[in-house]
Every structure is written in C-alpha cells, then in structure tokens.
Design a protein around this motif. Structure first.
Motif, mmCIF file in Angstrom:
data_model
loop_
_atom_site.group_PDB
_atom_site.id
_atom_site.type_symbol
_atom_site.label_atom_id
_atom_site.label_comp_id
_atom_site.label_asym_id
_atom_site.label_seq_id
_atom_site.Cartn_x
_atom_site.Cartn_y
_atom_site.Cartn_z
ATOM 1 N N TYR A 113 0.740 -1.054 -0.151
ATOM 2 C CA TYR A 113 0.128 -0.087 -0.050
ATOM 3 C C TYR A 113 0.968 1.339 0.087
ATOM 4 O O TYR A 113 2.174 1.030 0.475
ATOM 5 N N ASP A 124 0.470 5.090 1.469
ATOM 6 C CA ASP A 124 -0.191 6.139 2.301
ATOM 7 C C ASP A 124 0.139 7.684 2.102
ATOM 8 O O ASP A 124 1.044 8.037 2.411
ATOM 9 N N THR A 145 -2.251 4.005 8.599
ATOM 10 C CA THR A 145 -1.287 2.922 7.996
ATOM 11 C C THR A 145 -0.929 1.889 9.233
ATOM 12 O O THR A 145 -0.662 0.807 9.137
ATOM 13 N N PHE A 194 -3.036 -0.978 8.631
ATOM 14 C CA PHE A 194 -2.526 -1.884 7.769
ATOM 15 C C PHE A 194 -1.460 -2.528 8.015
ATOM 16 O O PHE A 194 -1.244 -3.823 7.765
ATOM 17 N N TYR A 227 0.491 -5.745 5.984
ATOM 18 C CA TYR A 227 0.851 -5.045 4.764
ATOM 19 C C TYR A 227 2.025 -4.496 4.612
ATOM 20 O O TYR A 227 2.522 -4.141 5.823
ATOM 21 N N VAL A 272 -3.165 -1.310 -2.265
ATOM 22 C CA VAL A 272 -4.311 -0.387 -1.766
ATOM 23 C C VAL A 272 -3.234 0.980 -1.626
ATOM 24 O O VAL A 272 -2.296 1.373 -1.533
ATOM 25 N N PRO A 305 -4.093 1.445 -8.079
ATOM 26 C CA PRO A 305 -4.115 0.307 -6.849
ATOM 27 C C PRO A 305 -5.412 -0.472 -7.226
ATOM 28 O O PRO A 305 -6.452 0.035 -7.819
#
Length: 417
Positions: free
Chosen positions: A5, A7, A16, A19, A24, A114, A157
């Motif tokens: 991901y 952020d 964050t 995640f 992640y 993501v 994403p």
C-alpha cells in the motif's frame, strides 16, 4: 508476497497502523509535517525491530537510553527513506512520483494493492466552516482530492480508502462529494461511501467518519463488511492504570496492571514502556473552571455550559455559541467525545475526570482515546503530538478496514493464480 500500500496525507499514521498490524507492506508514506514524518520513521523502527525480536532496543529509545539517531541506525536506511516529507501540490506531483517509483523498484514491487489517505479536513468540517468568514469557499484544501485522483491514475491500486469528516457530505451543498465521486470514477473506479463510527470497532470514542472505498471497475470487489465489536467497556478502562499527575507534570511509570480492555484491545502490552504521560500546564482560573465542570458531571450527570459558570470565571465575550467549550471526558460513559486537532491549542474540551488532578488530558491519554497503542511514540514535541493525535484515524478502526480488505484481496489473488 505481502499486500502492498501507499499512504498519502499520512499524518502520524493512524490509517497506516491498521494496515501494518495486518501484515501489509508500506511502499511509501507521504506527509508534509516534519514532526509526523519523524513519528512515521520511528514507527518503522518499531515494526522492523519487533519482526527481528529486538524490541528491547526500541524500548531503550523510549527510556531515553539511546538517541533517535542511534535508533535509526539500527534499521535499514530503505525503511526510513519510505517516509517522504512532501507537501502534495500540482507542482510537486511529478517529483513525488519519481520518489515513489524509486521505492517500488528498490523493493522489487510491481503493483500497488491499496492506496490509503485522507486529505486535511478543515475545509469540510462543520466547525471549520462555521469559523470561516466565507464558509471556506476558496480554501485550496477543498480540492486536494484531485491530487488523490492523480495518484490513482498513476499507480492503479486494486482498492483505495479515502477518509474524511462527515461534513464532506454537505460541504458546498454536497458539490465536493459529487465531483469527487465523478473524478474517482473517471480514474477507473467503482466506489461506495459510508459513515462509520469508531465506537463500533473497539474504540472508546464517539467518532463518525466518512470512509469512501473504491475498487477497479472490472475487479468484482465490493464495499467490505467490517467486523463490529460488541464488548461493553467504559472510558475509565482506558485511564485507570495511569498515575495521577498535576498540570505540567509527567510520569513514566504505570500505576497499576492493565485493565481487561487495554489487554484485549492491544493498547497496552506486557513489555510496554510508558511515554508521553505528560500534561500541559494550566492557569489557575482554568483549573477552577475544570473543577466546576467535573463536579457538575459527577454530581448530576449534566454538561456545564459556559454561560452557567460563575461570572468571575467567564472571560470570553461570546456567551451565545460554543457553550460546551469546557467538557469533561466522563469516565463512566462507554465513549469519549470526538478527539480533534484543536486539542493542540488547548485542552478545555478534554478535561480529565479526576477533580483532584483538575487538568486536561495528557498526550498518552489522548492517544489512548484514539486507540493508539502505548508503544506508539510521537515525535516533534507536545503540541505536535497533540496535533498528530487529533488528526489521526483511530488505529483500531483502521485495523478493521484493513482486515476486511485483506480478506477480499487475498481471495482475489488466490483466484488469479
């Protein structure tokens, strides 16, 4: 390969955190506040040292036994480089993309699963608009979602999570939200917008937020079903293990073992070191007001309005609005009031429930109301820490979002093999 991901508008990393705790891998954190960027770097150190069974070295930093520079020297430079201190603007986007591309290449990451982030919300908040002479009509922050769209177009994403305040729904008669949805659809995404309340996900705070989730048009994803938490706890379960302190004082020792809530939520763990249990100083007049506010709640369960205070304590000319500007965080309720960034300016809206202490919340108490774990360290000084906390997404709510998306993403990837 873990899910990945990016952020943006990262702040201290409330989103964050949810995640990261779900496994992640962060490609990049983009944030304009230097203090928050240091917080993100320190958190990267925590996760790296935890993964390598070296949390004792992290705790040395929390105990001030080693410097920040020594802490940062214990982790790969690439982790620290993933935190990008960049102010997002039309002019900065190409340089930002070059930095993110370099990070993707160095981590050998081909695709982004993501994108998460919530642009600054003052331009959409009801309070912000009420205090603005022109209802924030010309505030450039109104259009930061266009930069969000640029990141979507660049990295495609699979899913994105866009967080903001409920005022987004009504700002400019709903025109911003309507255009936002149109722009994100134009970038190739289906999307759905819901209001979630953090109190339904294990956070002892009544905090409503717009969570807009989008997915690639042909992906077959849908808005996830988040697992709600039904246990009943009270705000005192957040605060009772912390030692009493006076205004301007601090303590780095717990007063008692963790409550069931603190253990179950993960906010306090066995090996944790207490940091930031530090209260701001107060003038004596404010402390007298605090005592009136606390006493009124404890004795009659009433919220004292500013206009009801003794005349000698009323120094504000405004006696017709913001009458709840002094408010106790009641220990006998299941949720505290919404934590906002204004706590960085004063703590009048977040008064500790103990009349003997007669002070506003410490940094750690505010962080706990947001569900930040005690091992989460805020950099940049007390005022910066309060600001980072007030602006953050509660990590426990972010964890619920990340967990539900993880299930969908893993199922999708499994079917693609």
């Amino acid at each position: 390969m873990p899910l990945t991901y990016i952020d943006i508008f990262a702040g201290a990393g409330g989103l964050t955190e949810g995640f990261r705790s779900n496994g992640y891998e962060a490609i990049a954190h983009v944030e304009m506040m230097p203090g928050a960027c240091l917080t993100l770097k320190t958190r990267e150190c925590y996760y790296y040292l935890k993964r390598h069974n070296r949390l004792g070295e992290y705790n040395k930093y929390l105990k001030h036994e080693i410097s920040r520079e020594e802490l940062y020297s214990l982790v790969p430079q690439s982790l620290l480089d993933s935190v990008l201190n960049v102010t997002m603007s039309k002019e900065s986007m190409q340089d930002l993309f070059a930095l993110i591309d370099s990070l993707k290449e160095s981590k050998n990451i081909d695709e982004v699963d993501v994108l998460v982030g919530g642009p600054p919300c003052q331009a959409y908040s009801l309070v912000g608009r009420a205090r603005s002479k022109n209802n924030m009509e010309n505030d450039p922050r109104n259009y930061l979602y266009m930069l969000y769209k640029e990141v979507l177009k660049k990295y495609h994403p699979r899913i994105f999570v866009f967080e903001n305040v409920p005022g987004l729904l009504t700002a400019k008669g709903g025109a911003y939200l309507k255009d936002m949805k149109s722009q994100f659809r134009d970038a190739g995404y289906k999307l759905e917008c819901n209001i979630l309340n953090s109190k339904e996900y294990g956070v002892l705070q009544n905090r409503r937020r717009v969570i807009l989730i989008g997915w690639q048009t042909e992906s077959g994803f849908s808005y996830p079903q988040l697992r709600k938490v039904k246990e009943e706890y009270l705000v005192k379960d957040l605060l009772s293990d912390l030692p009493p302190i006076a205004p301007g004082e601090s303590s780095n020792h717990y007063d008692s073992p963790p409550t069931e809530y603190l253990k179950k939520s993960g906010i306090r763990k066995k090996e944790d070191v207490l940091t930031w249990h530090e209260a701001r100083p107060h003038i004596e007049r404010d402390r007298e007001i605090y005592k009136h506010v606390i006493s009124t709640w404890n004795n009659s369960k009433q919220r004292l309005r500013y206009s009801d205070l003794p005349e000698e304590l009323c120094t504000h000319k405004n006696r017709s609005s913001f009458l709840d500007r002094f408010k106790v965080v009641a220990s006998d309720l299941p949720t505290a009031q919404t934590m906002v960034a204004h706590i960085s300016k004063d703590g009048h809206y977040y008064i500790h429930p103990d009349i003997k202490q007669a002070r506003s919340l410490s940094v750690r108490e505010a962080a706990r109301i947001q569900s930040f774990p005690d091992n989460f360290y805020f950099e940049g000084g007390r005022t910066s820490a309060y600001l980072q906390i007030g602006n953050a997404v509660p990590p426990l709510m972010a964890e619920a979002i990340a967990s539900s998306l993880k299930h969908e993403l893993m199922e999708k990837k499994k079917n693609e093999r």
